[in-house]
Design a protein around this motif. Structure first.
Motif, PDB file in Angstrom:
ATOM      1  N   ILE A  75      83.205 -15.696  35.300  1.00 40.08           N
ATOM      2  CA  ILE A  75      82.848 -14.287  35.456  1.00 40.08           C
ATOM      3  C   ILE A  75      84.081 -13.404  35.377  1.00 40.08           C
ATOM      4  N   ASP A  76      83.913 -12.247  34.732  1.00 43.07           N
ATOM      5  CA  ASP A  76      84.927 -11.194  34.719  1.00 43.07           C
ATOM      6  C   ASP A  76      84.346  -9.988  35.454  1.00 43.07           C
ATOM      7  N   ILE A  77      85.143  -9.388  36.333  1.00 46.21           N
ATOM      8  CA  ILE A  77      84.725  -8.164  37.029  1.00 46.21           C
ATOM      9  C   ILE A  77      85.764  -7.101  36.734  1.00 46.21           C
ATOM     10  N   VAL A  78      85.286  -5.968  36.218  1.00 53.05           N
ATOM     11  CA  VAL A  78      86.168  -4.848  35.900  1.00 53.05           C
ATOM     12  C   VAL A  78      85.692  -3.654  36.713  1.00 53.05           C
ATOM     13  N   GLU A  79      86.620  -3.068  37.484  1.00 54.25           N
ATOM     14  CA  GLU A  79      86.279  -1.854  38.235  1.00 54.25           C
ATOM     15  C   GLU A  79      86.735  -0.648  37.435  1.00 54.25           C
ATOM     16  N   LYS A  80      85.769   0.209  37.139  1.00 52.73           N
ATOM     17  CA  LYS A  80      86.067   1.466  36.457  1.00 52.73           C
ATOM     18  C   LYS A  80      85.924   2.583  37.473  1.00 52.73           C
ATOM     19  N   GLU A  81      86.224   3.776  37.054  1.00 49.28           N
ATOM     20  CA  GLU A  81      86.167   4.905  37.982  1.00 49.28           C
ATOM     21  C   GLU A  81      84.761   5.134  38.525  1.00 49.28           C
ATOM     22  N   ASP A  82      83.746   4.931  37.676  1.00 45.26           N
ATOM     23  CA  ASP A  82      82.381   5.237  38.090  1.00 45.26           C
ATOM     24  C   ASP A  82      81.470   4.020  38.255  1.00 45.26           C
ATOM     25  N   CYS A  83      81.969   2.804  37.953  1.00 47.76           N
ATOM     26  CA  CYS A  83      81.101   1.626  38.063  1.00 47.76           C
ATOM     27  C   CYS A  83      81.923   0.338  38.080  1.00 47.76           C
ATOM     28  N   PHE A  84      81.218  -0.742  38.382  1.00 50.32           N
ATOM     29  CA  PHE A  84      81.747  -2.087  38.219  1.00 50.32           C
ATOM     30  C   PHE A  84      81.042  -2.702  37.018  1.00 50.32           C
ATOM     31  N   GLU A  85      81.786  -3.386  36.158  1.00 46.60           N
ATOM     32  CA  GLU A  85      81.197  -4.118  35.044  1.00 46.60           C
ATOM     33  C   GLU A  85      81.441  -5.604  35.267  1.00 46.60           C
ATOM     34  N   ILE A  86      80.358  -6.355  35.313  1.00 45.22           N
ATOM     35  CA  ILE A  86      80.434  -7.789  35.543  1.00 45.22           C
ATOM     36  C   ILE A  86      79.931  -8.488  34.289  1.00 45.22           C
ATOM     37  N   THR A  87      80.705  -9.430  33.776  1.00 47.38           N
ATOM     38  CA  THR A  87      80.316 -10.211  32.607  1.00 47.38           C
ATOM     39  C   THR A  87      80.364 -11.678  33.001  1.00 47.38           C
ATOM     40  N   ALA A  88      79.250 -12.381  32.757  1.00 46.99           N
ATOM     41  CA  ALA A  88      79.154 -13.792  33.136  1.00 46.99           C
ATOM     42  C   ALA A  88      78.751 -14.629  31.934  1.00 46.99           C
ATOM     43  N   ASP A  89      79.448 -15.726  31.720  1.00 48.29           N
ATOM     44  CA  ASP A  89      79.084 -16.676  30.675  1.00 48.29           C
ATOM     45  C   ASP A  89      78.024 -17.628  31.222  1.00 48.29           C
ATOM     46  N   LEU A  90      76.858 -17.623  30.592  1.00 50.98           N
ATOM     47  CA  LEU A  90      75.761 -18.498  31.004  1.00 50.98           C
ATOM     48  C   LEU A  90      75.217 -19.248  29.789  1.00 50.98           C
ATOM     49  N   LYS A 116      75.597  -9.251  31.162  1.00 50.45           N
ATOM     50  CA  LYS A 116      76.408  -8.079  31.487  1.00 50.45           C
ATOM     51  C   LYS A 116      75.649  -7.251  32.514  1.00 50.45           C
ATOM     52  N   VAL A 117      76.318  -6.984  33.631  1.00 45.16           N
ATOM     53  CA  VAL A 117      75.726  -6.203  34.717  1.00 45.16           C
ATOM     54  C   VAL A 117      76.616  -4.999  34.958  1.00 45.16           C
ATOM     55  N   GLU A 118      75.992  -3.828  35.076  1.00 48.52           N
ATOM     56  CA  GLU A 118      76.734  -2.604  35.388  1.00 48.52           C
ATOM     57  C   GLU A 118      76.213  -2.051  36.703  1.00 48.52           C
ATOM     58  N   VAL A 119      77.121  -1.915  37.663  1.00 43.46           N
ATOM     59  CA  VAL A 119      76.771  -1.430  38.999  1.00 43.46           C
ATOM     60  C   VAL A 119      77.464  -0.089  39.210  1.00 43.46           C
ATOM     61  N   PRO A 120      76.701   1.028  39.128  1.00 46.09           N
ATOM     62  CA  PRO A 120      77.308   2.346  39.328  1.00 46.09           C
ATOM     63  C   PRO A 120      77.773   2.546  40.766  1.00 46.09           C
ATOM     64  N   LYS A 121      78.853   3.296  40.909  1.00 46.01           N
ATOM     65  CA  LYS A 121      79.382   3.608  42.237  1.00 46.01           C
ATOM     66  C   LYS A 121      78.987   5.034  42.614  1.00 46.01           C
ATOM     67  N   ILE A 122      78.920   5.289  43.891  1.00 48.09           N
ATOM     68  CA  ILE A 122      78.719   6.641  44.390  1.00 48.09           C
ATOM     69  C   ILE A 122      79.982   7.062  45.130  1.00 48.09           C
ATOM     70  N   GLU A 123      80.091   8.338  45.378  1.00 46.26           N
ATOM     71  CA  GLU A 123      81.256   8.827  46.110  1.00 46.26           C
ATOM     72  C   GLU A 123      81.270   8.207  47.499  1.00 46.26           C
ATOM     73  N   PRO A 124      82.371   7.601  47.862  1.00 45.43           N
ATOM     74  CA  PRO A 124      82.434   6.996  49.193  1.00 45.43           C
ATOM     75  C   PRO A 124      82.413   8.073  50.270  1.00 45.43           C
ATOM     76  N   THR A 125      81.762   7.750  51.332  1.00 43.90           N
ATOM     77  CA  THR A 125      81.767   8.680  52.460  1.00 43.90           C
ATOM     78  C   THR A 125      83.062   8.464  53.224  1.00 43.90           C
ATOM     79  N   HIS A 126      83.750   9.537  53.450  1.00 46.40           N
ATOM     80  CA  HIS A 126      85.021   9.443  54.160  1.00 46.40           C
ATOM     81  C   HIS A 126      84.750   9.465  55.649  1.00 46.40           C
TER      82      HIS A 126
END
Length: 140
Positions: free
Chosen positions: A36-51, A121-131
């Motif tokens: 698996i590869d996990i890439v954190e972008k500004e607005d989401c996480f992108e996960i790629t898995a070889d299956l 390929k999975v894309e998990v959007p992020k929301i603004e963290p609550t401070h």
């Protein structure tokens, strides 16, 4: 003298297979998990898995309390005829699973997943963290 180059690690693996065949099978089955590869972008996480060898219907992606879990099952479709002799079996058959903590600032409702040519390929959007807010507490 052999004209075929030999790999000493191959020799070691064959020795291990012959000396402890039941242990080797158990070790392989319990330690297999998808790459698996996990890439954190500004607005989401992108996960790629070889299956490889997994059907789309046999994949489950879940997100719970910031944990992303990918599960898949695979089975070998073997047709063995009478008189066939199996010399070696190395392909994995069973359940695969990986789980990762991505945090609590995830938008669960819009997670998307696609599967093509053995790659998930999975894309998990992020929301603004609550401070966290701070306040001074008076000690009485």
């Amino acid at each position: 003298m052999s004209l075929i180059p030999r790999d000493s690690w191959l020799d070691f693996n064959q020795m291990f297979d012959h000396a402890f065949p039941t242990l080797r099978h158990k070790f392989d089955a319990e330690s297999f998990s998808p790459r698996i590869d996990i890439v954190e972008k500004e607005d989401c996480f992108e996960i790629t898995a070889d299956l490889p060898g997994v059907r789309k219907e046999d994949i489950s992606v879940q997100i719970n309390s910031g944990n992303l879990t990918i599960e898949a099952t695979t089975s070998k479709d073997e047709e063995q005829k009478e008189g066939d002799k199996v010399i070696r079996k190395e392909r994995y058959e069973g359940k695969l699973m990986r789980s990762f903590y991505l945090g609590h600032n995830l938008q669960h409702e819009t997670v998307s997943a696609s599967f093509k040519d053995g790659v998930l390929k999975v894309e998990v959007p992020k929301i603004e963290p609550t401070h966290p807010t701070s306040a001074r507490i008076e000690v009485k």
